[in-house]
Scaffold this motif. Structure first.
Motif, PDB file in Angstrom:
ATOM      1  N   GLN A 143       0.869  -1.176   0.000  1.00 23.88           N
ATOM      2  CA  GLN A 143       0.000   0.000   0.000  1.00 23.88           C
ATOM      3  C   GLN A 143       0.908   1.228   0.000  1.00 23.88           C
ATOM      4  O   GLN A 143       1.349   1.714   1.042  1.00 23.88           O
ATOM      5  CB  GLN A 143      -0.899  -0.006   1.250  1.00 23.88           C
ATOM      6  CG  GLN A 143      -1.733  -1.260   1.409  1.00 23.88           C
ATOM      7  CD  GLN A 143      -3.003  -1.217   0.571  1.00 23.88           C
ATOM      8  OE1 GLN A 143      -3.211  -0.277  -0.201  1.00 23.88           O
ATOM      9  NE2 GLN A 143      -3.836  -2.228   0.704  1.00 23.88           N
ATOM     10  N   THR A 144       1.206   1.759  -1.148  1.00 27.02           N
ATOM     11  CA  THR A 144       2.197   2.832  -1.261  1.00 27.02           C
ATOM     12  C   THR A 144       1.734   4.128  -0.631  1.00 27.02           C
ATOM     13  O   THR A 144       2.557   4.993  -0.320  1.00 27.02           O
ATOM     14  CB  THR A 144       2.521   3.071  -2.754  1.00 27.02           C
ATOM     15  OG1 THR A 144       1.310   3.417  -3.439  1.00 27.02           O
ATOM     16  CG2 THR A 144       3.125   1.830  -3.379  1.00 27.02           C
ATOM     17  N   GLY A 145       0.444   4.295  -0.427  1.00 27.17           N
ATOM     18  CA  GLY A 145      -0.036   5.542   0.159  1.00 27.17           C
ATOM     19  C   GLY A 145       0.166   5.612   1.660  1.00 27.17           C
ATOM     20  O   GLY A 145       0.118   6.710   2.232  1.00 27.17           O
ATOM     21  N   CYS A 146       0.367   4.479   2.336  1.00 22.17           N
ATOM     22  CA  CYS A 146       0.514   4.450   3.803  1.00 22.17           C
ATOM     23  C   CYS A 146       1.708   3.583   4.158  1.00 22.17           C
ATOM     24  O   CYS A 146       1.552   2.502   4.760  1.00 22.17           O
ATOM     25  CB  CYS A 146      -0.754   3.939   4.480  1.00 22.17           C
ATOM     26  SG  CYS A 146      -2.197   4.970   4.208  1.00 22.17           S
ATOM     27  N   ILE A 147       2.906   3.990   3.793  1.00 23.38           N
ATOM     28  CA  ILE A 147       4.108   3.229   4.065  1.00 23.38           C
ATOM     29  C   ILE A 147       5.280   4.195   4.073  1.00 23.38           C
ATOM     30  O   ILE A 147       5.267   5.228   3.391  1.00 23.38           O
ATOM     31  CB  ILE A 147       4.310   2.118   2.997  1.00 23.38           C
ATOM     32  CG1 ILE A 147       5.454   1.192   3.402  1.00 23.38           C
ATOM     33  CG2 ILE A 147       4.543   2.720   1.618  1.00 23.38           C
ATOM     34  CD1 ILE A 147       5.592   0.003   2.485  1.00 23.38           C
TER      35      ILE A 147
END
Length: 365
Positions: free
Chosen positions: A308-312
């Motif tokens: 999940q690139t938006g939350c990492i």
């Protein structure tokens, strides 16, 4: 009498008294010695009575001495030997002295009775005092023994406390040394707490999953019955939920799917979507709370990685990408950390896997 006779007088007190009074009727050696002795013994009273210049004045001095009761014998001698003492005053003094002797005798008898009573009372009190002293001595001995016992017990307890404090100090020192020898001690403790929390959450979600499976089975049977009757499905049962959009082919059967990142509130939905597809769910928050050092271990155990690139974090993103590239693991990057995005990613993975298998099974030209 002994001095006057030149030896010891052999007589009782009464005979000595009568003999001395008889000898005083004339001037002789005994009367002179008695005169001299009484003048010396009552010199203060004689000196005090010299102020009396008349028989009346001497009588007043005698009456004052009788009333005060101070040195009456001296006043008696000073009055009788005073030059102004006449026969009338002598008679008065002798009468007063006679009555004083009666009063003194009565007082002596009363005093003797009081003394005897006091002696008896003193004996009783002495016996009671002896008993009280004996009780006090016994109690004091018991208290001394008790105090010695308590002091010995206190010394023993103090020794135990000192020994316990010493052991605690050694244990604290050893624990500090162990903490210093383990740099990741705090991280490990936090991970253990996190694992316990996730284990509890997993049990709750498994129970919820079982309930949902049961509901799904009931819905599928009802759907089958309605299909047989050619009845249209109610709008409420249409597959509008992203969870139901997942194909039921169970293309992730017995595979471990690792979700890296995402919102904590969607983790339960992630688990449901993956388990619906037949996979085993695993999660790592991408370095927000979980230790990044544990990321490699969960990556190694995963068959499919969804990032999940938006939350990492950036570090976790590059670590996931590099690890999957080196190990040849299938990795899917999802920008929107939502349940529907995850479901669509799984659908696309299912389509891709189906196409790959079709290509592999096609006959060679």
């Amino acid at each position: 009498m002994n001095k006057a006779l030149g030896g010891k007088a052999v007589a009782d007190d009464y005979e000595v008294h009568v003999g001395a009074v008889t000898e005083c009727t004339t001037r002789n050696r005994l009367s002179e010695i008695l005169q001299k002795e009484l003048e010396a013994r009552h010199a203060r009273s004689v000196q005090a009575f010299r102020v009396g210049k008349t028989p009346r004045a001497v009588a007043d001095l005698w009456a004052q001495a009788v009333r005060s009761g101070v040195d009456v014998p001296g006043a008696f001698w000073a009055t009788l030997t005073h030059p102004r003492c006449d026969e009338v005053l002598q008679e008065v003094v002798l009468r007063d002295m006679h009555m004083l002797q009666h009063q003194a005798g009565a007082a002596i008898r009363v005093d003797v009775n009081k003394v005897n009573e006091l002696i008896k009372e003193n004996g009783v009190l002495s016996r009671e005092l002896g008993k009280a002293q004996e009780r006090c001595t016994r109690v004091l001995t018991e208290k001394v023994a008790e105090i010695e016992q308590l002091q010995a017990h206190l010394v023993e307890q103090r020794a135990q406390v000192i020994g316990r404090d010493t052991r605690i100090g050694w244990l604290v020192q050893e624990m500090e040394q162990l903490k210093a020898a383990l740099p990741d001690y705090e991280n490990a403790a936090r991970l253990r707490a996190r694992v316990e929390q996730l284990t509890t959450r997993q049990a709750e979600l498994e129970a919820q999953n079982a309930q949902l499976r049961q509901q799904l089975g009931l819905a599928q049977r009802e759907l089958s019955l309605r299909s047989k009757k050619d009845a249209p499905l109610p709008p409420a049962e249409r597959q509008s939920d992203s969870v139901k959009e997942v194909p039921v082919t169970f293309h992730l059967r017995e595979k471990t799917v690792l979700c890296v990142g995402g919102r904590n509130g969607n983790v339960a939905s992630y688990r449901t979507v993956i388990e619906k597809a037949g996979g085993h769910f695993a999660h790592h928050d991408g370095g927000l709370e979980d230790n990044q050092a544990a990321l490699d271990s969960v990556l190694a155990a995963a068959d499919l990685v969804i990032c999940q690139t938006g939350c990492i974090s950036h570090n976790a993103y590059w670590r996931v990408k590099d690890f999957c590239k080196r190990m040849g693991k299938q990795c899917v990057f999802v920008e929107n950390p939502s349940t529907s995005s995850l479901a669509r990613s799984l659908q696309q993975i299912a389509v891709d896997d189906t196409a790959v298998k079709t290509t592999e099974n096609a006959p060679a030209p």
